[in-house]
Write an enzyme that holds these catalytic residues in place. Structure first.
Site, PDB file in Angstrom:
ATOM      1  CD1 TRP A  10     -26.007  96.557  51.776  1.00 18.75           C
ATOM      2  CD2 TRP A  10     -24.807  94.664  51.765  1.00 18.75           C
ATOM      3  NE1 TRP A  10     -25.832  96.170  50.468  1.00 18.75           N
ATOM      4  CE2 TRP A  10     -25.101  95.009  50.434  1.00 18.75           C
ATOM      5  CE3 TRP A  10     -24.066  93.508  52.006  1.00 18.75           C
ATOM      6  CZ2 TRP A  10     -24.686  94.247  49.352  1.00 18.75           C
ATOM      7  CZ3 TRP A  10     -23.642  92.748  50.929  1.00 18.75           C
ATOM      8  CH2 TRP A  10     -23.948  93.115  49.623  1.00 18.75           C
ATOM      9  CG  ASP A  39     -18.800  94.134  54.410  1.00 18.46           C
ATOM     10  OD1 ASP A  39     -17.930  94.451  53.575  1.00 18.46           O
ATOM     11  OD2 ASP A  39     -20.009  94.040  54.132  1.00 18.46           O
ATOM     12  CE  LYS A  85     -19.765 100.034  47.578  1.00 24.99           C
ATOM     13  NZ  LYS A  85     -21.123  99.781  47.263  1.00 24.99           N
TER      14      LYS A  85
END
Ligand code: LMR
Length: 396
Positions: free
Chosen positions: A130, A209, A244
């Site tokens: 990311w 993560d 999300k």
């Protein structure tokens, strides 16, 4: 006064999303940012979340500062969600959990904690990862490096292990627990089983993560890496997000948990995490903690949320299939199987930066310059147009 400042070039993901909003073309398609859109192209408001917020309003509780570590019910629910109800590490008080400002906030608090207490540690992230990972750890004053992870022909697991096997003890290894961002390519359970002993033998510090729990195979299945590390008795960090999974991006709902060898150490870790938070933003938002506590803790809301999450996961899978089939129909000589095997919101298309630019400029189809697409930005109304544009650009 400020003339010496560098101009901010903009964030590669958020900047693109802003450019998309400004694009006047009616048939533009946003496959850039990692946000789940529904089939009508809207960010859904989940009924479970709406009901949780209604409950909170109805209770009309005052809004004191939360404790530095966050809402107690939220933190307990996070632990059960990550580790599974009644996990030994949690029951023994070995997990220090703080409510965080999204998982980004959790990652950053953890990074600052590491800089303070493991000042010589260096951080290893996957290549690619990311976009913001490096900046976060570097911003905390930690050096970052990358380990091999992905090549156009797939996961580079042996090269990854070979690199990790050479790292000095105490190195921090950032790992995506599921739905790897940006590639959508995850380690299998067997590969985690090979990785975990190496992390242990080399005395490396895993930092997970987990931003997409529930978007891969399901809530429990997507937590398997967390549970395997905990079962193996390792000490590690895990930052997790509800942005999300509950569609609550701007509420900043997330957490950071640190699994420790003993309850006494967990208490010290929690204390130092609190010190880090107090020196940054003092305490987390009360509304965010309340949403998570209610959705996960009220059985009817929990059941509804799980069904809503399953529906989002199912829609992403359907869009993967639709894009795959449309591309195969247009370019039958090419292999698009990766669209079906990659997990979560993202797929790595292999499109070169110039092709990505052409997609945006000529066709109004936005994706990140690495070639990452957010499959959750596709819907029944735009998938054919997106496939047409991608096929045209791929065919040159
Ligand atoms: C993404 O990768 O697009 C998301 O995680 C959103 C972000 O903050 O970058």
């Amino acid at each position: 006064m400020f003339e010496h400042l560098d101009a901010y070039p903009g964030d590669p993901i958020l900047g693109l999303n802003e450019a998309f909003q400004k694009d006047p073309r009616a048939d533009k398609v946003n496959l850039s940012i990692g946000i789940y859109f529904d089939d009508a192209g809207r960010i859904p408001v989940l009924a479970s979340v709406r009901k949780a917020e209604a409950l909170m309003l109805e209770r009309a509780q005052p809004k004191p500062y939360l404790p530095i570590e966050g809402d107690a019910a939220c933190r307990a629910q996070v632990q059960a969600l990550l580790f599974g109800a009644g996990h030994r590490a949690v029951a023994e008080g070995r997990v220090a959990t703080i409510q965080a400002v999204g998982s980004s906030g959790g990652l950053k608090v953890g990074a600052e904690f590491l800089k303070r207490w493991f000042p010589r540690a260096e951080v290893w992230v996957s290549d690619p990862t990311w976009d913001n990972h490096r900046a976060m750890f570097q911003g905390a004053g930690l050096a970052t490096h990358s380990y091999p992870y992905y090549a156009p022909d797939g996961l580079r697991f042996d090269a990854m292990l070979a690199t990790l096997a050479q790292l000095p003890a105490g190195s921090v290894v950032l790992l995506h627990a599921c739905c790897h961002n940006p590639t959508g390519v995850d380690l299998s359970r067997e590969q985690w089983q090979r990785l975990i002993p190496l992390l242990e033998e080399r005395r490396l510090l895993p930092y997970l993560d987990l931003a997409y729990q529930g978007f891969g195979d399901g809530l429990d299945a997507d937590a398997h890496a967390v549970r395997m590390l905990a079962d193996a008795g390792l000490s590690f960090f895990v930052a997790n997000s509800f942005s999300k999974s509950m569609s609550v991006y701007g509420e900043r709902c997330g957490a950071l948990s640190v699994v420790c060898p003993s309850a006494a150490e967990a208490e010290r870790v929690l204390g130092q995490l609190k010190a880090t938070i107090r020196a940054n933003y003092s305490s987390p938002p009360i509304h965010a903690g309340g949403i998570v506590a209610a959705v996960l803790g009220e059985p009817a809301l929990r059941a509804q949320w799980e069904a809503e999450l399953a529906a989002m996961r199912g829609r992403i899978a359907a869009m993967r299939r639709a894009l795959h089939d449309a591309l195969v129909a247009r370019l039958p000589q090419r292999d698009f199987g990766y669209l079906l095997s990659q997990r979560g919101m993202f797929s790595y298309t292999g499109l070169a930066p110039e092709q990505v630019d052409a997609l945006r400029e000529r066709h109004g189809v936005y994706l990140v310059r690495s070639g990452r697409i957010c499959v959750a930005g596709l819907n029944t109304g735009n998938v054919v147009r997106a496939a047409d544009a991608i096929a045209k650009v791929m065919a040159g």
